[in-house]
Design a protein around this motif. Structure first.
Motif, PDB file in Angstrom:
ATOM      1  N   PRO A   1      31.994  55.794  44.932  1.00  0.00           N
ATOM      2  CA  PRO A   1      33.409  55.476  44.707  1.00  0.00           C
ATOM      3  C   PRO A   1      34.078  54.878  45.936  1.00  0.00           C
ATOM      4  N   GLY A   2      33.697  55.369  47.129  1.00  0.00           N
ATOM      5  CA  GLY A   2      34.291  54.835  48.350  1.00  0.00           C
ATOM      6  C   GLY A   2      33.936  53.373  48.571  1.00  0.00           C
ATOM      7  N   ILE A   3      32.651  53.037  48.407  1.00  0.00           N
ATOM      8  CA  ILE A   3      32.226  51.645  48.559  1.00  0.00           C
ATOM      9  C   ILE A   3      32.899  50.762  47.509  1.00  0.00           C
ATOM     10  N   ASN A   4      32.903  51.227  46.268  1.00  0.00           N
ATOM     11  CA  ASN A   4      33.500  50.431  45.198  1.00  0.00           C
ATOM     12  C   ASN A   4      34.989  50.227  45.412  1.00  0.00           C
ATOM     13  N   TRP A   5      35.655  51.242  45.982  1.00  0.00           N
ATOM     14  CA  TRP A   5      37.091  51.079  46.262  1.00  0.00           C
ATOM     15  C   TRP A   5      37.306  49.957  47.263  1.00  0.00           C
ATOM     16  N   TRP A   6      36.524  49.932  48.334  1.00  0.00           N
ATOM     17  CA  TRP A   6      36.666  48.867  49.332  1.00  0.00           C
ATOM     18  C   TRP A   6      36.365  47.505  48.708  1.00  0.00           C
ATOM     19  N   VAL A   7      35.286  47.423  47.942  1.00  0.00           N
ATOM     20  CA  VAL A   7      34.896  46.147  47.350  1.00  0.00           C
ATOM     21  C   VAL A   7      35.985  45.614  46.420  1.00  0.00           C
ATOM     22  N   LEU A   8      36.507  46.479  45.532  1.00  0.00           N
ATOM     23  CA  LEU A   8      37.468  46.040  44.527  1.00  0.00           C
ATOM     24  C   LEU A   8      38.864  45.810  45.089  1.00  0.00           C
ATOM     25  N   ASN A   9      39.263  46.611  46.064  1.00  0.00           N
ATOM     26  CA  ASN A   9      40.650  46.583  46.518  1.00  0.00           C
ATOM     27  C   ASN A   9      40.871  45.863  47.842  1.00  0.00           C
ATOM     28  N   ILE A  10      39.822  45.628  48.606  1.00  0.00           N
ATOM     29  CA  ILE A  10      39.956  44.955  49.897  1.00  0.00           C
ATOM     30  C   ILE A  10      39.113  43.677  49.946  1.00  0.00           C
ATOM     31  N   ALA A  11      37.781  43.833  49.825  1.00  0.00           N
ATOM     32  CA  ALA A  11      36.887  42.688  50.021  1.00  0.00           C
ATOM     33  C   ALA A  11      37.076  41.619  48.949  1.00  0.00           C
ATOM     34  N   LEU A  12      37.099  42.035  47.670  1.00  0.00           N
ATOM     35  CA  LEU A  12      37.220  41.052  46.590  1.00  0.00           C
ATOM     36  C   LEU A  12      38.570  40.328  46.617  1.00  0.00           C
ATOM     37  N   PRO A  13      39.709  41.024  46.769  1.00  0.00           N
ATOM     38  CA  PRO A  13      40.979  40.291  46.890  1.00  0.00           C
ATOM     39  C   PRO A  13      41.000  39.337  48.083  1.00  0.00           C
ATOM     40  N   ALA A  14      40.428  39.773  49.231  1.00  0.00           N
ATOM     41  CA  ALA A  14      40.397  38.901  50.403  1.00  0.00           C
ATOM     42  C   ALA A  14      39.591  37.641  50.126  1.00  0.00           C
ATOM     43  N   LEU A  15      38.439  37.795  49.452  1.00  0.00           N
ATOM     44  CA  LEU A  15      37.609  36.636  49.124  1.00  0.00           C
ATOM     45  C   LEU A  15      38.321  35.706  48.154  1.00  0.00           C
ATOM     46  N   VAL A  16      38.990  36.280  47.161  1.00  0.00           N
ATOM     47  CA  VAL A  16      39.752  35.474  46.212  1.00  0.00           C
ATOM     48  C   VAL A  16      40.853  34.707  46.940  1.00  0.00           C
ATOM     49  N   LEU A  17      41.593  35.392  47.821  1.00  0.00           N
ATOM     50  CA  LEU A  17      42.668  34.744  48.578  1.00  0.00           C
ATOM     51  C   LEU A  17      42.136  33.629  49.473  1.00  0.00           C
ATOM     52  N   ALA A  18      40.916  33.805  49.990  1.00  0.00           N
ATOM     53  CA  ALA A  18      40.337  32.788  50.859  1.00  0.00           C
ATOM     54  C   ALA A  18      39.830  31.583  50.086  1.00  0.00           C
ATOM     55  N   LEU A  19      39.247  31.817  48.900  1.00  0.00           N
ATOM     56  CA  LEU A  19      38.560  30.736  48.185  1.00  0.00           C
ATOM     57  C   LEU A  19      39.467  29.947  47.249  1.00  0.00           C
ATOM     58  N   VAL A  20      40.344  30.625  46.548  1.00  0.00           N
ATOM     59  CA  VAL A  20      41.125  29.956  45.494  1.00  0.00           C
ATOM     60  C   VAL A  20      41.953  28.792  46.022  1.00  0.00           C
ATOM     61  N   PRO A  21      42.613  28.900  47.188  1.00  0.00           N
ATOM     62  CA  PRO A  21      43.389  27.739  47.669  1.00  0.00           C
ATOM     63  C   PRO A  21      42.555  26.487  47.905  1.00  0.00           C
ATOM     64  N   HIS A  22      41.233  26.649  48.037  1.00  0.00           N
ATOM     65  CA  HIS A  22      40.365  25.494  48.293  1.00  0.00           C
ATOM     66  C   HIS A  22      39.761  24.909  47.010  1.00  0.00           C
ATOM     67  N   VAL A  23      40.017  25.531  45.873  1.00  0.00           N
ATOM     68  CA  VAL A  23      39.447  25.032  44.621  1.00  0.00           C
ATOM     69  C   VAL A  23      40.129  23.725  44.239  1.00  0.00           C
ATOM     70  N   ALA A  24      39.324  22.686  44.088  1.00  0.00           N
ATOM     71  CA  ALA A  24      39.864  21.390  43.669  1.00  0.00           C
ATOM     72  C   ALA A  24      40.176  21.424  42.174  1.00  0.00           C
ATOM     73  N   ILE A  25      41.332  20.919  41.820  1.00  0.00           N
ATOM     74  CA  ILE A  25      41.729  20.899  40.416  1.00  0.00           C
ATOM     75  C   ILE A  25      40.833  19.922  39.659  1.00  0.00           C
ATOM     76  N   ASP A  26      40.202  20.424  38.630  1.00  0.00           N
ATOM     77  CA  ASP A  26      39.297  19.612  37.817  1.00  0.00           C
ATOM     78  C   ASP A  26      39.560  19.922  36.352  1.00  0.00           C
ATOM     79  N   PRO A  27      39.688  18.880  35.513  1.00  0.00           N
ATOM     80  CA  PRO A  27      39.986  19.143  34.100  1.00  0.00           C
ATOM     81  C   PRO A  27      38.902  19.933  33.381  1.00  0.00           C
ATOM     82  N   HIS A  28      37.713  20.043  33.977  1.00  0.00           N
ATOM     83  CA  HIS A  28      36.619  20.769  33.330  1.00  0.00           C
ATOM     84  C   HIS A  28      36.531  22.233  33.758  1.00  0.00           C
TER      85      HIS A  28
END
Length: 300
Positions: A29-56
């Motif tokens: 549970p401790g590892i999963n808490w870090w992954v879901l609440n810290i690492a995954l949001p941080a990765l999403v925040l880092a990657l999404v702004p760089h996603v190029a808009i594509d109609p597909h």
């Protein structure tokens, strides 16, 4: 190859530690808490702004919906034919309809297709698989367990999930021009803890308890999740003129192993937990071979 090797090493470490190490209580549970609440949001925040808009970009999301609702249709149909219990139908719908598109999908897509592939994988997971887990998963679990699910509870769960909030913030930041370089680097460094910890957690939870009466359900469920669903998604993508990296990542995310959270949801609602864990363990093991193999036949 080094990124792909991390998947096997961290998974193997988790399995070995589960078997031989004296682990502290509450480690999973401790590892999963870090992954879901810290690492995954941080990765999403880092990657999404760089996603190029594509109609597909609709395609990776559609692949997740095809997988989920197709799993529901297959499980319900086979359930009527073979007189399965509602619990078994609900179990297979969840674990064979929802893929491990973040814990395994992110590191595997990064290993196979770099940061560009990872960015597309984030879209498939956050706009496709997660809303299906938060809404569709709750509805299926409630129907086949005999419990109810209110609309307010579903909305609260979606809006309270940190990676989903990170997705919304990341979209806004991308529109405004992206993060400052120092913030972008910090978010990526925190996000990079996801891969080793997530796969180590998967290894710690790895179970494979096969019983005779589960063989048919196991074959049917994984046949859909690992073979038929990605083939149907591929056909839809080709028919719609989707190609390149978006087609490849969308198909591979549809072919990903069952989601750990789906098995947990099945367990919490009494939907044949032993079958759920069997499908989960076998799916993870098999997908470590089928994903790289399938990637060889895709265009990107």
């Amino acid at each position: 190859m080094s990124a792909l090797l991390i998947l096997f090493v961290c998974l193997a470490l988790g399995i070995l530690c589960r078997r031989f190490a004296n682990l502290p209580e509450g480690i999973v549970p401790g590892i999963n808490w870090w992954v879901l609440n810290i690492a995954l949001p941080a990765l999403v925040l880092a990657l999404v702004p760089h996603v190029a808009i594509d109609p597909h970009l609709w395609f990776p999301v559609a692949g997740m919906w095809i997988t989920f609702f197709g799993s529901w249709a297959v499980a319900a149909t086979l359930g009527r034919i073979f007189h399965w219990t509602p619990q078994r139908i609900g179990c297979l719908t969840l674990v064979c309809g929802l893929g491990n598109t973040s814990f395994m999908g992110y590191p595997m897509m990064e290993a196979l297709h770099g940061k560009e592939g990872l960015s597309v994988a984030v879209i498939a997971d956050q706009l496709g698989c997660f809303p299906l887990l938060a809404a569709g998963g709750i509805i299926v679990a409630s129907i086949y367990s005999g419990k109810g699910a209110s609309g307010g509870m579903i909305v609260k769960r979606v809006l309270g999930f940190p990676p989903f909030l990170g997705l919304l913030v990341g979209i806004v930041v991308g529109v405004l021009g992206g993060w400052p370089a120092a913030v972008d680097k910090l978010l990526m460094q925190i996000g990079q803890t996801l891969t080793p910890l997530a796969l180590f957690s998967v290894g710690l939870q790895f179970k494979l308890h096969l019983q005779r009466d589960q063989v048919g359900a196991l074959i049917a469920g994984l046949g859909w999740k690992l073979v038929l669903a990605p083939l149907i998604a591929l056909g839809v993508g080709l028919a719609a003129g989707v190609g390149g990296l978006i087609l490849t990542v969308g198909v591979l995310q549809a072919a990903m192993a069952p989601m750990i959270s789906a098995a947990i949801l099945a367990d919490q609602h009494g939907l044949e937990p032993r079958l759920a864990n069997t499908v989960l363990g076998a799916g993870i093991l098999i997908s470590l071979a089928t994903i790289p193999l399938g990637n060889l036949f895709l265009p990107a």
